[in-house]
Enzyme design. Structure first.
Site, PDB file in Angstrom:
ATOM      1  N   GLY A  53     133.436  13.620  43.540  1.00  0.00           N
ATOM      2  CA  GLY A  53     134.688  14.085  42.894  1.00  0.00           C
ATOM      3  C   GLY A  53     134.553  15.621  43.171  1.00  0.00           C
ATOM      4  O   GLY A  53     133.745  16.381  42.807  1.00  0.00           O
ATOM      5  N   ARG A  81     139.611  19.825  37.534  1.00  0.00           N
ATOM      6  CA  ARG A  81     140.031  20.371  35.986  1.00  0.00           C
ATOM      7  C   ARG A  81     139.076  21.145  35.456  1.00  0.00           C
ATOM      8  O   ARG A  81     139.383  21.766  34.580  1.00  0.00           O
ATOM      9  CB  ARG A  81     139.975  18.978  35.308  1.00  0.00           C
ATOM     10  CG  ARG A  81     141.393  18.035  35.350  1.00  0.00           C
ATOM     11  CD  ARG A  81     141.206  16.817  34.831  1.00  0.00           C
ATOM     12  NE  ARG A  81     141.355  16.987  33.421  1.00  0.00           N
ATOM     13  CZ  ARG A  81     141.003  15.701  32.644  1.00  0.00           C
ATOM     14  NH1 ARG A  81     140.849  14.675  33.125  1.00  0.00           N
ATOM     15  NH2 ARG A  81     140.802  16.127  31.026  1.00  0.00           N
ATOM     16  N   GLY A 107     139.999   1.471  32.709  1.00  0.00           N
ATOM     17  CA  GLY A 107     140.161   0.076  32.958  1.00  0.00           C
ATOM     18  C   GLY A 107     139.682  -0.690  31.837  1.00  0.00           C
ATOM     19  O   GLY A 107     138.763  -0.525  31.105  1.00  0.00           O
ATOM     20  N   ASN A 120     135.894  -0.669  30.596  1.00  0.00           N
ATOM     21  CA  ASN A 120     135.039  -0.543  31.936  1.00  0.00           C
ATOM     22  C   ASN A 120     134.400   0.673  32.148  1.00  0.00           C
ATOM     23  O   ASN A 120     135.299   1.743  32.504  1.00  0.00           O
ATOM     24  CB  ASN A 120     135.532  -1.080  33.045  1.00  0.00           C
ATOM     25  CG  ASN A 120     134.663  -1.030  34.179  1.00  0.00           C
ATOM     26  OD1 ASN A 120     133.533  -0.766  34.052  1.00  0.00           O
ATOM     27  ND2 ASN A 120     135.253  -1.089  35.493  1.00  0.00           N
ATOM     28  N   ASN A 150     135.137  15.546  32.945  1.00  0.00           N
ATOM     29  CA  ASN A 150     136.138  16.162  33.477  1.00  0.00           C
ATOM     30  C   ASN A 150     136.772  17.516  33.326  1.00  0.00           C
ATOM     31  O   ASN A 150     137.567  18.024  34.188  1.00  0.00           O
ATOM     32  CB  ASN A 150     137.218  14.840  33.686  1.00  0.00           C
ATOM     33  CG  ASN A 150     136.718  13.685  34.384  1.00  0.00           C
ATOM     34  OD1 ASN A 150     136.551  13.424  35.496  1.00  0.00           O
ATOM     35  ND2 ASN A 150     136.923  12.706  33.379  1.00  0.00           N
ATOM     36  N   ARG A 174     111.130  36.126  26.007  1.00  0.00           N
ATOM     37  CA  ARG A 174     111.326  35.836  27.243  1.00  0.00           C
ATOM     38  C   ARG A 174     110.269  35.204  28.048  1.00  0.00           C
ATOM     39  O   ARG A 174     109.199  35.225  27.565  1.00  0.00           O
ATOM     40  CB  ARG A 174     111.825  37.228  27.967  1.00  0.00           C
ATOM     41  CG  ARG A 174     113.026  37.896  27.339  1.00  0.00           C
ATOM     42  CD  ARG A 174     113.252  39.259  27.758  1.00  0.00           C
ATOM     43  NE  ARG A 174     113.544  39.391  29.159  1.00  0.00           N
ATOM     44  CZ  ARG A 174     113.364  40.313  29.716  1.00  0.00           C
ATOM     45  NH1 ARG A 174     113.000  41.650  29.265  1.00  0.00           N
ATOM     46  NH2 ARG A 174     113.605  40.338  31.155  1.00  0.00           N
ATOM     47  N   LYS A 191     108.067  39.774  26.973  1.00  0.00           N
ATOM     48  CA  LYS A 191     108.129  39.347  28.100  1.00  0.00           C
ATOM     49  C   LYS A 191     106.923  39.401  28.906  1.00  0.00           C
ATOM     50  O   LYS A 191     106.354  40.353  29.218  1.00  0.00           O
ATOM     51  CB  LYS A 191     109.514  40.043  28.868  1.00  0.00           C
ATOM     52  CG  LYS A 191     110.066  39.652  30.222  1.00  0.00           C
ATOM     53  CD  LYS A 191     108.956  39.703  31.370  1.00  0.00           C
ATOM     54  CE  LYS A 191     109.018  41.263  31.861  1.00  0.00           C
ATOM     55  NZ  LYS A 191     108.087  41.798  32.907  1.00  0.00           N
ATOM     56  N   ASN A 204     106.453  49.408  31.226  1.00  0.00           N
ATOM     57  CA  ASN A 204     105.908  48.578  32.395  1.00  0.00           C
ATOM     58  C   ASN A 204     106.567  48.712  33.669  1.00  0.00           C
ATOM     59  O   ASN A 204     106.014  48.210  34.773  1.00  0.00           O
ATOM     60  CB  ASN A 204     106.084  47.061  31.937  1.00  0.00           C
ATOM     61  CG  ASN A 204     107.402  46.799  31.597  1.00  0.00           C
ATOM     62  OD1 ASN A 204     108.260  47.275  31.207  1.00  0.00           O
ATOM     63  ND2 ASN A 204     107.692  45.356  31.866  1.00  0.00           N
TER      64      ASN A 204
END
Length: 451
Positions: A14, A18, A144, A174, A231, A320, A338, A373
């Site tokens: 699909g 949207r 459905g 469904n 969607n 991090r 980090k 660093n």
């Protein structure tokens, strides 16, 4: 997990218009992981011998995302309905005889247990031609409808656009998810027509075609939340909210204290031990592991980090990727780590950046300390020994090593290694001029009065 070979077909063709996004709809994340990969992970628990993803618009993005998983990708050039999409997988299953489970890439949270129930129902004594997954939403809307007897044997299935007013009043809907054997699937699909309000080839039509051949199908039910689709951005946010709610409840059931549960955000792979306390407004990015007895204070953000037993994080801390806090270590407010290891019992309590660093057991990092660093081209490592003391507002210019037990005086800029147990001072000699401040204030007041 099944007695017969299983193939999985995932429909992901699909356009997702949207969503209004350059990113393919099924690649939008839930808990930091693309929704399609959530679904494929769950399907993998059934150990299918073949998994096929049907792509269409934006196929390159989807192919790149699933390529490491070893799935088969087939292309639906024109989007002519769900039946037409499934038919594109026929070639990939030419030599396959077994069961087929049909899933939707934008319905990502179906559990492996529900998938297994569908396949198991296919092999109960009444041997249905197909098994459909049904649900009862609060608002049936344009889904459905499924008409079934008390044993779940389907009398009729109809798409909403083609349903009568009486059929639209039925609450059982469904989901589109279907289990069926390969032989029945493609034999029936090739008979599906498109004489309907949308002019499309509907997958659910195989149920009524089988019924016309004297072969009934069955429906099993699940909760509406499990088959919620995406969607739009609003629907994506709703699924994220539901996933987070479930994960928070699981965390608390597993022995985690969430002070304000609704403000804590987990990733799909967050691992948390027992007796962990998590204060409000904490965010876990991917690849975070928290051991027993850790406290994570408010407004902290963790990603790609490991926090060992008894450590304390925050408030307002950021860990991090590559950050490791060993047993009993602590980082306080406005500390960022980090690719750095904070040894057992070491602490950095205030306003520091620790990047590409190795900090020994029991070391103390003063407020405002920075490991420098990066020189604009390369990263370098800082090593701080066990028991070292780094005074406030110090800059450690990597590559540099501070020995065990060394002391760095506050305000120092360290550009060379400091031996163990040494004192490093990098600042001018302090001098005091007696009476200078008083004379200065008198001079300034005179100037101001003269204006």
């Amino acid at each position: 997990m099944t007695s017969r070979p299983l193939a999985v077909i995932v429909l992901a063709a699909g356009k997702g218009t949207r969503m209004k996004s350059a990113t393919h709809k099924v690649l939008h994340p839930i808990a930091g992981k693309p929704m399609l990969l959530h679904l494929l992970d769950r399907a993998a628990a059934l150990r299918p011998v073949r998994t096929i993803v049907v792509v269409g618009a934006g196929r390159e993005q989807v192919e790149a995302a699933v390529q490491p998983l070893g799935v088969i990708v087939v292309h639906q050039a024109e989007q002519l309905g769900t039946g037409h999409a499934v038919l594109q997988a026929a070639g990939a299953l030419d030599d396959f005889a077994g069961d087929v489970l049909i899933l939707y890439g934008d319905v990502p949270l179906v559990s492996a247990e529900t998938m297994q129930r569908m396949v198991a129902r296919l092999h109960e004594s009444d041997a249905p031609a197909a098994v459909v997954l049904g649900f009862r939403p609060d608002d049936a809307g344009a889904y459905g409808r499924v008409m079934a007897d008390s044993r779940g044997r389907i009398k009729k299935m109809v798409e909403f656009k083609d349903a009568s007013a009486e059929e639209r009043s039925v609450s059982l809907c469904n989901s589109g998810l279907t289990a069926i054997t390969t032989n029945d699937l493609f034999t029936l699909l090739r008979r599906v027509g498109n004489d309907n309000a949308a002019g499309e080839y509907y997958l659910p039509d195989i149920v009524m075609l089988a019924a016309a051949d004297g072969h009934h199908s069955a429906v099993i039910e699940t909760a509406a939340e499990e088959v919620a689709g995406v969607n739009s951005r609003e629907e994506l946010a709703a699924l994220e909210s539901g996933w987070q709610h479930t994960r928070r409840r699981q965390a608390m059931a597993d022995g985690v204290s969430l002070v304000a549960p609704e403000t804590v955000w987990f990733s799909h792979d967050t691992v948390i031990g027992r007796d962990v306390v998590i204060e409000p407004n904490v965010i876990f990015g991917p690849d975070v592991s928290i051991a027993d007895g850790v406290t994570i204070h408010a407004f902290s953000h963790l990603e790609g980090a490991r926090v060992e037993e008894g450590a304390s994080v925050g408030p307002y801390a950021r860990l991090r990727p590559g950050a490791v806090m060993e047993r009993g270590s602590r980082v306080g407010n406005f500390v960022e780590m980090k690719k750095a290891v904070l040894g057992p019992g070491a602490k950095a309590n205030h306003l520091s950046y620790l990047g590409d660093a190795e900090i020994g057991a029991g070391a103390n990092i003063g407020a405002g300390t920075i490991t420098c660093n990066y020189d604009g081209f390369f990263k370098y490592k800082t090593v701080i020994g066990a028991g070292a003391f780094v005074g406030s507002n110090s800059a450690l210019v990597a590559p540099v090593s501070i020995g065990d037990g060394a002391i760095v005086g506050a305000g120092s800029t360290i550009t060379a290694d400091v031996p163990a147990d040494a004192l490093a001072l990098v600042r001018p000699l302090q001098t005091s001029k007696v009476g200078w401040a008083n004379r200065f204030r008198g001079l300034m007041r005179a100037r101001k009065e003269a204006k």
